[in-house]
Motif scaffolding. Sequence first.
Motif, PDB file in Angstrom:
ATOM      1  N   GLY A  70      24.199 -12.984 -59.011  1.00  0.00           N
ATOM      2  CA  GLY A  70      24.402 -14.268 -59.663  1.00  0.00           C
ATOM      3  C   GLY A  70      24.939 -15.336 -58.729  1.00  0.00           C
ATOM      4  O   GLY A  70      24.731 -16.525 -58.964  1.00  0.00           O
ATOM      5  N   ALA A  71      25.648 -14.932 -57.668  1.00  0.00           N
ATOM      6  CA  ALA A  71      26.129 -15.896 -56.679  1.00  0.00           C
ATOM      7  C   ALA A  71      24.962 -16.313 -55.789  1.00  0.00           C
ATOM      8  O   ALA A  71      24.218 -15.470 -55.293  1.00  0.00           O
ATOM      9  N   GLN A  72      24.811 -17.617 -55.590  1.00  0.00           N
ATOM     10  CA  GLN A  72      23.647 -18.104 -54.866  1.00  0.00           C
ATOM     11  C   GLN A  72      24.014 -19.168 -53.846  1.00  0.00           C
ATOM     12  O   GLN A  72      24.986 -19.910 -54.025  1.00  0.00           O
ATOM     13  N   ARG A  81      33.635 -15.511 -50.983  1.00  0.00           N
ATOM     14  CA  ARG A  81      34.668 -15.117 -51.950  1.00  0.00           C
ATOM     15  C   ARG A  81      34.674 -16.051 -53.160  1.00  0.00           C
ATOM     16  O   ARG A  81      34.709 -15.586 -54.312  1.00  0.00           O
ATOM     17  N   ARG A  82      34.598 -17.338 -52.914  1.00  0.00           N
ATOM     18  CA  ARG A  82      34.680 -18.296 -54.011  1.00  0.00           C
ATOM     19  C   ARG A  82      33.404 -18.289 -54.860  1.00  0.00           C
ATOM     20  O   ARG A  82      33.472 -18.456 -56.085  1.00  0.00           O
ATOM     21  N   LEU A  83      32.267 -18.070 -54.233  1.00  0.00           N
ATOM     22  CA  LEU A  83      31.031 -17.936 -55.011  1.00  0.00           C
ATOM     23  C   LEU A  83      31.111 -16.706 -55.905  1.00  0.00           C
ATOM     24  O   LEU A  83      30.689 -16.738 -57.064  1.00  0.00           O
ATOM     25  N   THR A 106      30.547 -22.852 -57.662  1.00  0.00           N
ATOM     26  CA  THR A 106      29.201 -23.189 -57.222  1.00  0.00           C
ATOM     27  C   THR A 106      29.208 -23.595 -55.753  1.00  0.00           C
ATOM     28  O   THR A 106      30.236 -24.046 -55.222  1.00  0.00           O
ATOM     29  N   PHE A 107      28.063 -23.458 -55.128  1.00  0.00           N
ATOM     30  CA  PHE A 107      27.946 -23.809 -53.719  1.00  0.00           C
ATOM     31  C   PHE A 107      28.328 -25.269 -53.470  1.00  0.00           C
ATOM     32  O   PHE A 107      29.080 -25.577 -52.556  1.00  0.00           O
ATOM     33  N   GLY A 108      27.812 -26.167 -54.301  1.00  0.00           N
ATOM     34  CA  GLY A 108      28.112 -27.581 -54.120  1.00  0.00           C
ATOM     35  C   GLY A 108      29.575 -27.896 -54.276  1.00  0.00           C
ATOM     36  O   GLY A 108      30.138 -28.709 -53.511  1.00  0.00           O
TER      37      GLY A 108
END
Length: 271
Positions: free
Chosen positions: A155-157, A257-259, A264-266
């Motif tokens: 799910g992390a992208q 880690r944060r994703l 979100t990436f942005g």
Amino acid sequence: MMPKWRRAGSRGGTARRGRMWLLVALAALPVTAAAVVAVAYPSLAATTCPGCYGLERLAEGVYAEPGLPPHRKRQVISAVEEAERRVRDFYGGRRASPRILACLSDRCYRRIGGGGERGVAVLNRAVMLSPSGVDPVIASHEMSHVELHVRLDSGAQVPQWFNEGLAVLVSGDPRYLAPDPAPGTLAERTPGTAPGTAAGAPADRCLASTDGPLPATLDAWLRAAGADRNTYARAACRVSRWVTANGGPHVVLDLVRRLNEGETFGAVTGM
């Protein structure tokens, strides 16, 4: 310290054991579906069972076409060792151990499902290298893709341009980034090395740049990169500048880690 490679077993034994692995991997599929996988997706079948495609084991997880002279075998192993080092140095370790399939002839690469690319990551679990891709740059580029996706939770992208630009940065590809005077560190410019650059400022390695959007999806990336190879250089430039501005490779680990925590990436990168 480089890993110690174990000597490969006999070709016949490898092939027999490999066929058993392929049977296990495909056993859950109907017979017709398994046949379709092997015929329509030879790269998937070959990376699952290298011995079934005539490849022999050179070392743990490393396969190549049979009959290579000793110096060509050393070329493959040396390229893989150096590629592993580049990935390990950037990430501070490796979590992924992709199976490597190396071909030193076009015939071999076509047989395992390769096309015109120099290398390709297969389902984030294996890497195939063409005759022109058996070198540390191409191998570490593809291994970087695998390493990133192994670290990302489902799910992390990240956008495709970031994935590709990061792989260029990890591999140190001189086609798309200027050389790092001190690999693995943030190089410091000496006074006068670049007009307008302050002494002590981190080196800008960009060969091409853009302030415009870069391809976020795989399909868009393939179209853009196929039409303009500088797409890689622009993506690498953006990633390199972001990593440098944020203190080095550790920022990528923080991003992962944060994703994985749901951001979100942005929101994390501002890009």
